[in-house]
Design a protein around this motif. Sequence first.
Motif, PDB file in Angstrom:
ATOM      1  N   GLY A  96      -7.301  43.882  10.035  1.00  0.00           N
ATOM      2  CA  GLY A  96      -7.977  43.013  10.987  1.00  0.00           C
ATOM      3  C   GLY A  96      -8.020  43.540  12.406  1.00  0.00           C
ATOM      4  O   GLY A  96      -8.530  42.890  13.300  1.00  0.00           O
ATOM      5  N   VAL A  97      -7.470  44.745  12.624  1.00  0.00           N
ATOM      6  CA  VAL A  97      -7.413  45.304  13.976  1.00  0.00           C
ATOM      7  C   VAL A  97      -8.302  46.545  14.043  1.00  0.00           C
ATOM      8  O   VAL A  97      -8.298  47.359  13.111  1.00  0.00           O
ATOM      9  N   ASP A  98      -9.044  46.658  15.125  1.00  0.00           N
ATOM     10  CA  ASP A  98      -9.869  47.855  15.317  1.00  0.00           C
ATOM     11  C   ASP A  98      -8.959  49.040  15.625  1.00  0.00           C
ATOM     12  O   ASP A  98      -8.289  49.066  16.657  1.00  0.00           O
ATOM     13  N   VAL A  99      -8.914  50.017  14.713  1.00  0.00           N
ATOM     14  CA  VAL A  99      -8.015  51.162  14.910  1.00  0.00           C
ATOM     15  C   VAL A  99      -8.782  52.439  15.229  1.00  0.00           C
ATOM     16  O   VAL A  99      -8.228  53.537  15.180  1.00  0.00           O
ATOM     17  N   THR A 100     -10.075  52.297  15.530  1.00  0.00           N
ATOM     18  CA  THR A 100     -10.913  53.485  15.721  1.00  0.00           C
ATOM     19  C   THR A 100     -10.295  54.464  16.717  1.00  0.00           C
ATOM     20  O   THR A 100     -10.384  55.669  16.546  1.00  0.00           O
ATOM     21  N   ASP A 101      -9.659  53.920  17.783  1.00  0.00           N
ATOM     22  CA  ASP A 101      -9.068  54.801  18.796  1.00  0.00           C
ATOM     23  C   ASP A 101      -7.540  54.875  18.701  1.00  0.00           C
ATOM     24  O   ASP A 101      -6.886  55.348  19.621  1.00  0.00           O
ATOM     25  N   VAL A 102      -6.978  54.372  17.604  1.00  0.00           N
ATOM     26  CA  VAL A 102      -5.526  54.396  17.432  1.00  0.00           C
ATOM     27  C   VAL A 102      -5.126  55.732  16.792  1.00  0.00           C
ATOM     28  O   VAL A 102      -5.735  56.148  15.810  1.00  0.00           O
ATOM     29  N   PRO A 103      -4.108  56.433  17.364  1.00  0.00           N
ATOM     30  CA  PRO A 103      -3.720  57.720  16.775  1.00  0.00           C
ATOM     31  C   PRO A 103      -3.091  57.557  15.385  1.00  0.00           C
ATOM     32  O   PRO A 103      -2.622  56.473  15.033  1.00  0.00           O
ATOM     33  N   VAL A 104      -3.109  58.651  14.642  1.00  0.00           N
ATOM     34  CA  VAL A 104      -2.672  58.657  13.240  1.00  0.00           C
ATOM     35  C   VAL A 104      -1.334  57.946  13.036  1.00  0.00           C
ATOM     36  O   VAL A 104      -1.198  57.089  12.157  1.00  0.00           O
ATOM     37  N   HIS A 105      -0.344  58.299  13.883  1.00  0.00           N
ATOM     38  CA  HIS A 105       1.010  57.843  13.589  1.00  0.00           C
ATOM     39  C   HIS A 105       1.227  56.361  13.857  1.00  0.00           C
ATOM     40  O   HIS A 105       2.268  55.825  13.518  1.00  0.00           O
ATOM     41  N   LEU A 106       0.235  55.691  14.449  1.00  0.00           N
ATOM     42  CA  LEU A 106       0.383  54.255  14.679  1.00  0.00           C
ATOM     43  C   LEU A 106      -0.516  53.432  13.752  1.00  0.00           C
ATOM     44  O   LEU A 106      -0.629  52.226  13.902  1.00  0.00           O
ATOM     45  N   ARG A 107      -1.163  54.092  12.766  1.00  0.00           N
ATOM     46  CA  ARG A 107      -2.135  53.366  11.947  1.00  0.00           C
ATOM     47  C   ARG A 107      -1.534  52.661  10.753  1.00  0.00           C
ATOM     48  O   ARG A 107      -2.150  51.810  10.147  1.00  0.00           O
ATOM     49  N   ASP A 108      -0.333  53.071  10.360  1.00  0.00           N
ATOM     50  CA  ASP A 108       0.335  52.436   9.232  1.00  0.00           C
ATOM     51  C   ASP A 108      -0.454  52.580   7.927  1.00  0.00           C
ATOM     52  O   ASP A 108      -0.664  51.626   7.193  1.00  0.00           O
ATOM     53  N   THR A 109      -0.913  53.800   7.675  1.00  0.00           N
ATOM     54  CA  THR A 109      -1.509  54.088   6.379  1.00  0.00           C
ATOM     55  C   THR A 109      -0.562  55.035   5.642  1.00  0.00           C
ATOM     56  O   THR A 109       0.247  55.706   6.274  1.00  0.00           O
ATOM     57  N   GLY A 110      -0.637  55.046   4.320  1.00  0.00           N
ATOM     58  CA  GLY A 110       0.200  55.970   3.543  1.00  0.00           C
ATOM     59  C   GLY A 110      -0.705  56.879   2.757  1.00  0.00           C
ATOM     60  O   GLY A 110      -1.493  56.435   1.934  1.00  0.00           O
ATOM     61  N   MET A 111      -0.617  58.185   3.045  1.00  0.00           N
ATOM     62  CA  MET A 111      -1.564  59.106   2.406  1.00  0.00           C
ATOM     63  C   MET A 111      -0.855  60.030   1.426  1.00  0.00           C
ATOM     64  O   MET A 111       0.232  60.518   1.703  1.00  0.00           O
ATOM     65  N   VAL A 112      -1.514  60.258   0.289  1.00  0.00           N
ATOM     66  CA  VAL A 112      -1.034  61.267  -0.661  1.00  0.00           C
ATOM     67  C   VAL A 112      -2.057  62.392  -0.656  1.00  0.00           C
ATOM     68  O   VAL A 112      -3.239  62.165  -0.900  1.00  0.00           O
ATOM     69  N   PHE A 113      -1.583  63.599  -0.341  1.00  0.00           N
ATOM     70  CA  PHE A 113      -2.484  64.726  -0.173  1.00  0.00           C
ATOM     71  C   PHE A 113      -2.686  65.466  -1.486  1.00  0.00           C
ATOM     72  O   PHE A 113      -1.829  65.453  -2.362  1.00  0.00           O
ATOM     73  N   GLN A 114      -3.828  66.138  -1.554  1.00  0.00           N
ATOM     74  CA  GLN A 114      -4.145  66.943  -2.730  1.00  0.00           C
ATOM     75  C   GLN A 114      -3.056  67.997  -2.958  1.00  0.00           C
ATOM     76  O   GLN A 114      -2.675  68.283  -4.075  1.00  0.00           O
ATOM     77  N   SER A 115      -2.532  68.566  -1.854  1.00  0.00           N
ATOM     78  CA  SER A 115      -1.486  69.586  -1.954  1.00  0.00           C
ATOM     79  C   SER A 115      -0.094  68.955  -1.965  1.00  0.00           C
ATOM     80  O   SER A 115       0.894  69.664  -1.884  1.00  0.00           O
ATOM     81  N   TYR A 116      -0.025  67.620  -2.036  1.00  0.00           N
ATOM     82  CA  TYR A 116       1.210  66.816  -1.953  1.00  0.00           C
ATOM     83  C   TYR A 116       1.826  66.861  -0.561  1.00  0.00           C
ATOM     84  O   TYR A 116       2.308  65.864  -0.072  1.00  0.00           O
ATOM     85  N   ALA A 117       1.832  68.063   0.076  1.00  0.00           N
ATOM     86  CA  ALA A 117       2.363  68.199   1.441  1.00  0.00           C
ATOM     87  C   ALA A 117       3.771  67.643   1.554  1.00  0.00           C
ATOM     88  O   ALA A 117       4.120  67.008   2.538  1.00  0.00           O
TER      89      ALA A 117
END
Lengths: 373, 285
Positions: free
Chosen positions: A76-97
């Motif tokens: 519900g919050v506009d995150v367009t200008d929010v940096p990566v580390h404050l977005r609270d998303t959890g990503m799984v990378f193709q390379s696992y990383a």
Amino acid sequence: MMHQKMTAITALEHSVEIKAVSKTFGSFHAVNNVSLPIRTGEFVTLLGPSGCGKTTLLNMVAGFIDPSAGAIHIGGVDVTDVPVHLRDTGMVFQSYALFPHMNVFDNVAFGLRQRKFSKSEVTHKVMQTIEMMKLSGMEGRRISQLSGGQQQRVALARAIAIQPKVLLLDEPLSALDKSLRAQMQVELIEMHRNTGLTTIFVTHDQGEALSLSDRIVVMNRGQIQQVAEPIDLYRNPANGFVASFIGEINALPAAIYQASDREISLAIGNIRMTAPRRAEWQFGQGEMVQAFVRPEHIRIATSADAGCNVVTGEVLTHIYQGSHTITRLRVDGLGPIEMRLPGGDVVGRVPVGMPTQIAFDLSQVILLADKSS
Amino acid sequence: MTRQRPFFVQFLVPAVLVAVIFAAAMFNVLKYSFLEFVPGSLNVGGFTLENFTRINRPIYYWVLLDTFILSFATAFFALLLSYPISFALVRAERNWVRSVLVVLAITPLFTGEIVRTYSWMLVLGSDGVVNTALKSLGIIDRSVPIMYTRVGVVIALVQFAMPVMIILLATAISQINRDCEKAAANLGATPNTVFWWVTIPLTLPGILSGFVVVFAWTMSAFSTPQLIGGGKVLMISNVVYLQGFSSFNLPFAAVLSLVALVAALGSLALMKLLTARLEQNMATS
């Protein structure tokens, strides 16, 4: 756990909203005016060929790429200008990383430690996640000591341990071999059921998309082609691209010969076929269309067909697949046709080079207006 | 398969030639270390162990310790100054920035050691660039001695070592999986945390190998401490030179050379042990 989580965020219908987002690299439109609301708890797949913009879109949700236009809302919050580390998303990378300098426990704990949880809370949450991902007993292992499937589970565990607002999966299964991939698909479904996390999954594999998703978003050339549930997508593709991208299909150029309330008859080359009329078809007589027929809706004709929708074809090749056989035939006036029959009997019954009568079941035929004419 | 092997033997010839000549030289050094020094003569006497007992004097321990400290300081400061440059060199988004950095970082390699050292003498002298600048800015009244000090020697050695350090670090930085940094940011790490907890640990093998190479290289530094130290800063090579070519005590020079060699190899082995452990842990399947 799932119940608590659901009640906490039921107020929000859409946990992710992509609003008219575009991304251009120079003159290249990687993503072109895409809008997509994603419901809370939904498993949505972005599906398309490489270069269709699906990964760019995912990276924009995560914050790794800034959109050229449009907005992204998370929770519900506009995150367009929010940096990566404050977005609270959890990503799984193709390379696992995964972090090679940390063990399994520290990898899974990384996000929790950034969130300043107490030591006991971190331990509790990590062990809970590790147990859920069937990694118990491996907390102290180095990443280099794990198999590909185990690394995949650690990558997932690390992303879900922080209970992100949205889980982002970037082709996480593509590095696994076939049998492991099938197993991980089941585990992904279980993980989604257990956590109830809103999930965006990116893949170019239509099989994965069909088996995992609540909804599939088919993309091509930076644009959404269709958004639909898997069964609906397979049965009612919105356009020729979706029809040929999802599953195998025979595309036949046809003309509407006659249309009544109950039936529609088509002229395909010099062959006439009849299909039951669907309410949504608004074609006029003489209009050019594309008729799409799935290989599983073609079979060897029997006397019961009484010559209805039957044509003669010559077998070019059989591709035996164990549970079924794909047979390619040449039909005069139609070009090459693919037929899919269960088992392998057809290989012996109709040898290569032999002409045979095949029947089209047009009860599920897809008709789309031919835009090229 | 074994039939093909003789074909490759010819490629070994240059390496074998160099190795044989080098081994012969080393053997001679070893031989000299056991021979008696005849004062006033370049000829040597018979077998003796006296050269080895002679080294057991504080002054030589100090020289060895000094050499260690100067080498360590050089490696440390070269690392500190090179890492940001290497990082910018690998990560700069614009091609021309990268090109400029590469040229600036690498060109010192193509100027001779003597030329570079003399340039430093001009910069560090009591009427040199540094002192003149500090004086005109009013920071100091009288010239600060930099020439003929350890600080001056380390400054010149660091600049001398930086191109190699930059190349080694840049290689390490360019090889890390950037998805790891993205993953850390995604999990909530600030750019600062990402750098210290992911980027630095992932480049640690490069950091260690750069450190080891510069350390070992500086252990044998000669002309820089000779010219900038001006006899007031002695590293082991300078003492070897003094013994061998001022006192013409070749046997004792040989002993000092051997001690320096053993010390260098010993510290290399120690660091190699450390890095091997690290690299084993970092290896991903």
